[in-house]
Design an enzyme around this catalytic site. Structure first.
Site, mmCIF file in Angstrom:
data_model
loop_
_atom_site.group_PDB
_atom_site.id
_atom_site.type_symbol
_atom_site.label_atom_id
_atom_site.label_comp_id
_atom_site.label_asym_id
_atom_site.label_seq_id
_atom_site.Cartn_x
_atom_site.Cartn_y
_atom_site.Cartn_z
ATOM 1 N N ARG A 54 0.567 -1.015 -0.205
ATOM 2 C CA ARG A 54 -0.066 -0.007 -0.096
ATOM 3 C C ARG A 54 1.003 1.279 -0.014
ATOM 4 N NH1 ARG A 54 -2.730 -3.966 1.515
ATOM 5 N NH2 ARG A 54 -0.868 -4.488 2.357
ATOM 6 N N THR A 55 1.696 1.414 0.730
ATOM 7 C CA THR A 55 2.565 2.652 1.076
ATOM 8 C C THR A 55 3.378 3.037 -0.037
ATOM 9 O OG1 THR A 55 2.564 2.012 3.398
ATOM 10 C CG2 THR A 55 4.008 4.044 2.684
ATOM 11 N N LYS A 83 25.104 -4.088 -1.088
ATOM 12 C CA LYS A 83 26.797 -3.940 -1.181
ATOM 13 C C LYS A 83 27.493 -3.434 0.094
ATOM 14 C CE LYS A 83 25.878 -2.961 -6.000
ATOM 15 N NZ LYS A 83 26.454 -1.872 -6.910
ATOM 16 N N ARG A 104 11.005 3.725 3.512
ATOM 17 C CA ARG A 104 10.864 2.856 4.497
ATOM 18 C C ARG A 104 12.062 2.007 4.878
ATOM 19 N NH1 ARG A 104 5.703 -1.293 4.489
ATOM 20 N NH2 ARG A 104 4.605 0.763 5.035
ATOM 21 N N HIS A 132 4.846 5.890 11.567
ATOM 22 C CA HIS A 132 4.296 5.415 10.050
ATOM 23 C C HIS A 132 3.197 6.856 9.861
ATOM 24 C CE1 HIS A 132 3.050 4.136 6.348
ATOM 25 N NE2 HIS A 132 2.740 2.778 6.787
HETATM 26 N N1 CP Z 1 -0.214 -0.062 5.716
HETATM 27 C C1 CP Z 1 0.881 -0.444 5.136
HETATM 28 O O1 CP Z 1 1.956 0.358 5.580
HETATM 29 O O2 CP Z 1 0.724 -1.318 4.388
HETATM 30 P P1 CP Z 1 1.988 -1.681 3.230
HETATM 31 O O3 CP Z 1 2.988 -2.501 4.550
HETATM 32 O O4 CP Z 1 1.669 -2.846 2.324
HETATM 33 O O5 CP Z 1 2.608 -0.531 2.937
#
Ligand code: CP
Length: 306
Positions: A54-55, A83, A104, A132
């Site tokens: 999603r993100t 590496k 991320r 998040h």
């Molecule tokens: N909600 C969320 O962060 O989903 P993903 O891990 O799929 O990005």
């Protein structure tokens, strides 16, 4: 030159700025053609050192729908991190190629380090078990669209509240609104960390910890389910013991309010039975859609385009 804005923690945004982002997200839905070329010639880099559906994809869809372009990687293994390159060096390099970076990383604090190594805006798409913030913006937009308000409600958060970064960020955000009460539903081993409890107390928020989802259910306006995250456990035995503690099914919803809003940041494993998906109170796939709209608004905001 205007100051570079990053989004590392949800508290980087004032309530007025969050309201503004929600307004822009709603305007994007109402008037998509106004926005379709606004990021022409702008590039978003998505640097995902941890898995995501999603993100990452909603960020990429957001930039494409704004007329911009995307580049990046979806796993550390396909970048030079494999590496031995440091996050600092990766970010300093990608800052030469992109106008804005969403990242991320499994290490808490990595986005702060990144923000010190480039002059392009950094967006934290999740750092370890920490925060998040763009999931929280997604959650706030969903709640606003479903309830018409962000204050005066009881929010139940259920599951892995210890490692659940979406939970930590949502609490940080919602404790700033008037008369929001938190019901923290988890096994003892997975209670919210002390720093979150201290923050709740410092803000004078009303909160209670419970172990039983059934007992908590009747008072809730929002139920925020979370996954027990296998990847955050140090040993398999603890994960296996705790993974099925909460499974939301239609039976457990019999005592719930008629207008309960059920959220989940997703991905789910089995903590919400699929039979719940057809209940009108289940909003988690709508929530995933809201994620694209709010990320469009955020990109515009951080690029100074809206
Ligand atoms: N909600 C969320 O962060 O989903 P993903 O891990 O799929 O990005």
């Amino acid at each position: 030159m205007s100051e570079i804005r990053n989004l590392i923690n949800i508290t980087d945004l004032s309530l007025e700025e969050i309201d503004h982002l929600i307004d822009v997200a709603n305007d994007i839905v109402a008037n998509p053609t106004v926005y379709q070329d606004i990021c022409n010639h702008k590039k978003l880099a998505t640097l995902f050192f941890e898995p995501s559906t999603r993100t990452r994809l909603s960020f990429e869809a957001a930039m494409l729908e704004l007329g911009g372009s995307v580049l990046g990687f979806s796993a550390a293994s396909s970048s030079s991190a494999a590496k031995g390159e440091s996050v600092s060096d990766t970010i300093q390099t990608v800052g030469c190629y992109a106008d804005i970076i969403a990242m991320r990383h499994p290490k808490e604090g990595a986005p702060i380090v990144a923000s010190q190594r480039t002059t392009v805006p950094i967006i934290n798409g999740g750092d370890g078990g920490h925060f998040h913030p763009t999931q929280t913006l997604t959650d706030l937009l969903t709640i606003k669209r479903k309830k018409g308000r962000l204050d005066n409600m009881t929010v139940g958060l259920c599951g892995d509240l210890k490692f659940g970064r979406t939970v930590h960020s949502l609490i940080e955000a919602m404790m700033r609104y008037e008369n929001v009460k938190f019901v923290l539903i988890s096994p003892q081993e997975l209670q919210v960390p002390d720093y979150v409890k201290e923050s709740l107390n410092e803000n004078g928020a009303e909160w209670v910890e419970m172990e039983s989802l059934e007992e908590a259910m009747p008072q809730l306006d929002i139920l925020y389910m979370t996954r027990i995250q296998k990847e955050r456990f140090f040993n398999e035995e603890d994960y296996v013991r705790l993974k099925d503690t909460y499974i939301l099914d239609l039976e457990k919803l019999t005592n719930a309010k008629e207008d309960l809003t059920i959220l989940h940041p997703l991905p789910r494993v089995n903590e919400i039975s699929v039979e719940v998906d057809n209940d009108p109170r289940a909003c988690y796939f709508f929530q995933a859609l809201c994620g694209k709209h709010i990320r469009m608004a955020l990109i515009l905001f951080l690029l100074g385009l809206k």
